[in-house]
Scaffold this active site. Structure first.
Site, mmCIF file in Angstrom:
data_model
loop_
_atom_site.group_PDB
_atom_site.id
_atom_site.type_symbol
_atom_site.label_atom_id
_atom_site.label_comp_id
_atom_site.label_asym_id
_atom_site.label_seq_id
_atom_site.Cartn_x
_atom_site.Cartn_y
_atom_site.Cartn_z
ATOM 1 N N HIS A 117 3.425 -68.630 -87.690
ATOM 2 C CA HIS A 117 4.307 -67.979 -87.963
ATOM 3 C C HIS A 117 5.391 -68.533 -87.531
ATOM 4 O O HIS A 117 5.786 -70.134 -87.312
ATOM 5 C CB HIS A 117 4.472 -66.774 -87.684
ATOM 6 C CG HIS A 117 3.971 -66.596 -86.206
ATOM 7 N ND1 HIS A 117 4.727 -67.582 -85.375
ATOM 8 C CD2 HIS A 117 2.840 -66.894 -85.107
ATOM 9 C CE1 HIS A 117 4.559 -67.452 -83.712
ATOM 10 N NE2 HIS A 117 3.291 -67.176 -83.776
ATOM 11 N N HIS A 169 6.050 -70.979 -84.697
ATOM 12 C CA HIS A 169 5.134 -72.146 -84.367
ATOM 13 C C HIS A 169 6.220 -73.419 -85.082
ATOM 14 O O HIS A 169 6.263 -74.572 -84.550
ATOM 15 C CB HIS A 169 3.679 -72.462 -85.651
ATOM 16 C CG HIS A 169 3.321 -71.350 -84.954
ATOM 17 N ND1 HIS A 169 2.367 -69.997 -85.011
ATOM 18 C CD2 HIS A 169 2.175 -72.137 -83.263
ATOM 19 C CE1 HIS A 169 1.465 -69.443 -84.688
ATOM 20 N NE2 HIS A 169 1.087 -70.352 -83.327
ATOM 21 N N ASP A 207 4.237 -68.012 -74.389
ATOM 22 C CA ASP A 207 3.613 -67.888 -73.661
ATOM 23 C C ASP A 207 3.957 -68.343 -72.120
ATOM 24 O O ASP A 207 3.547 -69.768 -71.333
ATOM 25 C CB ASP A 207 2.155 -68.669 -73.651
ATOM 26 C CG ASP A 207 1.920 -67.620 -74.526
ATOM 27 O OD1 ASP A 207 0.736 -67.578 -74.562
ATOM 28 O OD2 ASP A 207 2.044 -68.539 -76.197
ATOM 29 N N MET A 263 6.910 -62.759 -82.224
ATOM 30 C CA MET A 263 5.994 -62.849 -83.393
ATOM 31 C C MET A 263 4.709 -63.226 -82.216
ATOM 32 O O MET A 263 4.829 -64.864 -81.555
ATOM 33 C CB MET A 263 6.119 -64.713 -83.997
ATOM 34 C CG MET A 263 7.465 -64.058 -84.814
ATOM 35 S SD MET A 263 8.493 -65.130 -86.012
ATOM 36 C CE MET A 263 10.114 -64.645 -86.737
ATOM 37 N N SER A 264 3.921 -63.036 -83.058
ATOM 38 C CA SER A 264 2.124 -64.141 -82.563
ATOM 39 C C SER A 264 1.570 -63.974 -83.844
ATOM 40 O O SER A 264 1.346 -62.738 -84.784
ATOM 41 C CB SER A 264 1.874 -62.639 -81.744
ATOM 42 O OG SER A 264 0.302 -63.203 -81.267
ATOM 43 N N SER A 265 0.405 -64.964 -83.293
ATOM 44 C CA SER A 265 -0.605 -64.821 -84.404
ATOM 45 C C SER A 265 -1.820 -62.911 -84.315
ATOM 46 O O SER A 265 -1.529 -62.601 -85.986
ATOM 47 C CB SER A 265 -1.429 -65.528 -84.769
ATOM 48 O OG SER A 265 -1.101 -66.979 -84.293
ATOM 49 N N ARG A 266 -1.488 -62.812 -83.227
ATOM 50 C CA ARG A 266 -2.139 -61.361 -82.759
ATOM 51 C C ARG A 266 -1.449 -60.343 -84.276
ATOM 52 O O ARG A 266 -1.828 -59.484 -83.845
ATOM 53 C CB ARG A 266 -1.892 -61.180 -81.446
ATOM 54 C CG ARG A 266 -3.364 -62.292 -80.953
ATOM 55 C CD ARG A 266 -4.051 -61.320 -79.949
ATOM 56 N NE ARG A 266 -5.505 -62.560 -79.306
ATOM 57 C CZ ARG A 266 -4.778 -63.581 -78.334
ATOM 58 N NH1 ARG A 266 -3.583 -64.169 -77.747
ATOM 59 N NH2 ARG A 266 -5.911 -64.422 -78.097
#
Ligand code: AMP
Length: 285
Positions: free
Chosen positions: A34, A37, A150, A184-187
């Site tokens: 996303h 990244h 993170d 934003m997060s892949s999750r």
């Protein structure tokens, strides 16, 4: 972008680059790229003459009840995105290649791995430290870029780099957010259309906490602040608090008073299934 799967190929290539005087910047990821990244990749592009992005859904950082099997994956999509960012190599690998069948080692950090996500996810940070160590050995980076989203992960990597004398400069990238504030997060892709608005409780809580602090600098407001943040989160239907803490951005130890290094760190479960984290400095620089 060149896609490399094998451990021996990546280490041979990066060793050649090193010998040729290149500056290698590494961006470790688990894929499903996303804008967060991609921003890290852009930063790496500015800092190094060669950019390696690793893409590895690392099983040893997932707990037995976590989302390893469900974690979103699409190499072709990620390859195209990395290509657009001018990444030199996408090191996309799998557990059999990274660990073989007789892997026995863990890198384990003490204090920095405890509390926050470490308390909710036993073994997670040993898995992270171990894989980051392997990636450092395999890609020989001068620079490694990590996201500040993170918070505990980047603190752990910095600590490990100091403790073990890795010759790697760790660079943090600020949190990249959607226009409405969701980090934003892949999750986020696990959230249904109905659940997506509920995920805003994290950013709402952060915004509120910063206003709260602005009104009372230096006073011991932390317990009251935490209580208000918890109330905001639980006022969203289906959202529950995993933790709400005010910690020092470097040591991650709890703050007694709010100062320039104080970070509000949050983990929230949305609708009993999607665990999201977020954090922010309470006093803007
Ligand atoms: P992941 O693929 O989730 O392991 O993330 C790979 C890297 O991207 C980590 O260093 C993350 O901290 C960073 N990252 C993930 N989401 C964001 C975001 N919204 N903003 C900034 N960095 C991020």
């Amino acid at each position: 972008v060149k896609v490399i799967h094998s451990v021996s190929d990546i280490s041979r290539l990066t060793e050649d680059w090193r010998k040729g005087g290149q500056t290698i910047a590494l961006v470790p990821t688990m894929g499903w790229f996303h804008e967060g990244h991609l921003s890290l990749m852009r930063m790496a592009r500015r800092l190094g003459t060669r950019v390696v992005v690793s893409l590895f859904v690392n099983p040893i950082q997932f707990g037995p009840k976590e989302d390893l099997a469900a974690y979103p994956r699409n190499l072709e999509r990620d390859r195209a995105l990395a290509e657009e960012e001018g990444v030199d190599v996408l090191f996309a690998t799998v557990a059999a290649e990274m660990f073989g069948d007789n892997f026995q080692t863990r890198i384990s950090l003490s204090r920095v791995s405890q509390g926050l996500c470490g308390a909710d996810r036993p073994g997670h940070f040993d898995g992270v430290a171990t894989i980051v160590t392997k990636l450092f050995h395999l890609t020989w980076p001068h620079i490694a870029v990590f996201g500040e989203k993170d918070l505990q992960q980047i603190a752990l990597v910095r600590q490990m780099v100091r403790d073990l004398n890795f010759a790697v400069r760790v660079v943090g990238h600020p949190i990249v957010r959607e226009t409405d504030g969701l980090a934003m997060s892949s999750r986020n892709s696990y959230l249904s259309q109905e659940e997506r608005p509920k995920a805003l409780c994290l950013f709402r809580a952060i915004t509120h906490a910063r206003e709260f602090v602005r009104r009372a600098v230096g006073e011991p407001v932390i317990p009251a602040l935490i209580a208000e943040v918890e109330d905001i989160i639980t006022s969203y239907d289906g959202c529950s608090v995993e933790y709400v803490r005010v910690v020092d951005r470097n040591s991650l130890s709890p703050c007694q008073v709010v100062d320039q290094n104080s970070v509000l760190a949050l983990a929230v479960k949305v609708c009993g299934k999607v665990r999201l984290i977020d954090n922010a400095l309470l006093l803007e620089d």
